[in-house]
Design a protein around this motif. Sequence first.
Motif, PDB file in Angstrom:
ATOM      1  N   ILE A  81      23.426  17.773  52.003  1.00 44.24           N
ATOM      2  CA  ILE A  81      23.757  16.576  51.243  1.00 44.24           C
ATOM      3  C   ILE A  81      23.487  15.373  52.119  1.00 44.24           C
ATOM      4  O   ILE A  81      23.926  15.322  53.273  1.00 44.24           O
ATOM      5  CB  ILE A  81      25.223  16.594  50.786  1.00 44.24           C
ATOM      6  CG1 ILE A  81      25.378  17.671  49.714  1.00 44.24           C
ATOM      7  CG2 ILE A  81      25.664  15.229  50.289  1.00 44.24           C
ATOM      8  CD1 ILE A  81      26.694  17.748  49.052  1.00 44.24           C
ATOM      9  N   ILE A  82      22.755  14.422  51.545  1.00 46.11           N
ATOM     10  CA  ILE A  82      22.469  13.180  52.257  1.00 46.11           C
ATOM     11  C   ILE A  82      23.085  12.043  51.460  1.00 46.11           C
ATOM     12  O   ILE A  82      22.703  11.790  50.312  1.00 46.11           O
ATOM     13  CB  ILE A  82      20.957  12.960  52.422  1.00 46.11           C
ATOM     14  CG1 ILE A  82      20.349  14.119  53.208  1.00 46.11           C
ATOM     15  CG2 ILE A  82      20.681  11.623  53.103  1.00 46.11           C
ATOM     16  CD1 ILE A  82      18.849  14.132  53.237  1.00 46.11           C
ATOM     17  N   VAL A  83      24.058  11.370  52.059  1.00 44.91           N
ATOM     18  CA  VAL A  83      24.670  10.212  51.428  1.00 44.91           C
ATOM     19  C   VAL A  83      23.727   9.042  51.653  1.00 44.91           C
ATOM     20  O   VAL A  83      23.467   8.652  52.793  1.00 44.91           O
ATOM     21  CB  VAL A  83      26.076   9.925  52.006  1.00 44.91           C
ATOM     22  CG1 VAL A  83      26.663   8.671  51.392  1.00 44.91           C
ATOM     23  CG2 VAL A  83      26.993  11.124  51.800  1.00 44.91           C
ATOM     24  N   THR A  85      36.103  11.169  49.837  1.00 44.26           N
ATOM     25  CA  THR A  85      35.080  11.635  48.902  1.00 44.26           C
ATOM     26  C   THR A  85      33.912  12.247  49.669  1.00 44.26           C
ATOM     27  O   THR A  85      33.400  13.310  49.293  1.00 44.26           O
ATOM     28  CB  THR A  85      34.595  10.479  48.003  1.00 44.26           C
ATOM     29  OG1 THR A  85      35.714   9.984  47.262  1.00 44.26           O
ATOM     30  CG2 THR A  85      33.508  10.930  47.048  1.00 44.26           C
ATOM     31  N   ILE A  86      33.493  11.599  50.750  1.00 46.00           N
ATOM     32  CA  ILE A  86      32.389  12.134  51.566  1.00 46.00           C
ATOM     33  C   ILE A  86      32.779  13.479  52.171  1.00 46.00           C
ATOM     34  O   ILE A  86      31.993  14.418  52.184  1.00 46.00           O
ATOM     35  CB  ILE A  86      31.974  11.114  52.645  1.00 46.00           C
ATOM     36  CG1 ILE A  86      31.329   9.890  51.970  1.00 46.00           C
ATOM     37  CG2 ILE A  86      31.018  11.747  53.658  1.00 46.00           C
ATOM     38  CD1 ILE A  86      31.098   8.713  52.886  1.00 46.00           C
ATOM     39  N   LYS A 109      22.095   3.089  56.068  1.00 42.29           N
ATOM     40  CA  LYS A 109      22.548   2.165  55.023  1.00 42.29           C
ATOM     41  C   LYS A 109      23.943   2.555  54.521  1.00 42.29           C
ATOM     42  O   LYS A 109      24.809   1.699  54.330  1.00 42.29           O
ATOM     43  CB  LYS A 109      21.539   2.188  53.880  1.00 42.29           C
ATOM     44  CG  LYS A 109      21.837   1.285  52.742  1.00 42.29           C
ATOM     45  CD  LYS A 109      20.724   1.387  51.703  1.00 42.29           C
ATOM     46  CE  LYS A 109      20.955   0.428  50.567  1.00 42.29           C
ATOM     47  NZ  LYS A 109      19.883   0.486  49.578  1.00 42.29           N
ATOM     48  N   ALA A 110      24.171   3.834  54.306  1.00 47.84           N
ATOM     49  CA  ALA A 110      25.471   4.324  53.841  1.00 47.84           C
ATOM     50  C   ALA A 110      26.538   4.129  54.916  1.00 47.84           C
ATOM     51  O   ALA A 110      27.668   3.741  54.612  1.00 47.84           O
ATOM     52  CB  ALA A 110      25.372   5.778  53.441  1.00 47.84           C
ATOM     53  N   ARG A 161      31.395   3.822  44.475  1.00 48.86           N
ATOM     54  CA  ARG A 161      30.727   5.078  44.167  1.00 48.86           C
ATOM     55  C   ARG A 161      29.871   5.479  45.360  1.00 48.86           C
ATOM     56  O   ARG A 161      29.322   4.635  46.064  1.00 48.86           O
ATOM     57  CB  ARG A 161      29.817   4.944  42.933  1.00 48.86           C
ATOM     58  CG  ARG A 161      30.528   4.458  41.675  1.00 48.86           C
ATOM     59  CD  ARG A 161      31.582   5.447  41.214  1.00 48.86           C
ATOM     60  NE  ARG A 161      32.177   5.075  39.947  1.00 48.86           N
ATOM     61  CZ  ARG A 161      33.321   4.422  39.815  1.00 48.86           C
ATOM     62  NH1 ARG A 161      33.986   4.019  40.882  1.00 48.86           N
ATOM     63  NH2 ARG A 161      33.815   4.161  38.619  1.00 48.86           N
ATOM     64  N   VAL A 162      29.750   6.785  45.564  1.00 49.21           N
ATOM     65  CA  VAL A 162      28.935   7.337  46.643  1.00 49.21           C
ATOM     66  C   VAL A 162      27.684   7.943  46.000  1.00 49.21           C
ATOM     67  O   VAL A 162      27.786   8.801  45.129  1.00 49.21           O
ATOM     68  CB  VAL A 162      29.708   8.425  47.426  1.00 49.21           C
ATOM     69  CG1 VAL A 162      28.816   9.081  48.465  1.00 49.21           C
ATOM     70  CG2 VAL A 162      30.958   7.831  48.060  1.00 49.21           C
TER      71      VAL A 162
END
Length: 101
Positions: free
Chosen positions: A73-75, A29-30, A10-11, A63-64
């Motif tokens: 970390i899972i976006v 940012t990621i 989805k991300a 926004r993330v």
Amino acid sequence: MLNKVALLDKAQISLDSLPSQDYSKVKKTIEDLFTFPFNPSLQVHKLKLRENYFLAKASLKYRVIFQHQGDEIIVTDIVNHDRLEKLYSSIAKKERIVEPA
């Protein structure tokens, strides 16, 4: 110590559909999440509704949303700020409504 960063489908779909100017800001940012929480350039807020979930400001518009567990970390999503505000305000209104027992 660097985090492992992964994007849910989805991300990734959200990232791929961004205009090029916003894409580069969100991608930066990621990339900064590899050094979370020790990166001073990240503007991050903890989400109250879910444990270990955070919101990082990528631009004025986007926004993330990510989950942080240990060094992973899972976006989970990339959202428009306006959409996010509407979602949170509707959730807050529902929480204020008390159902009869």
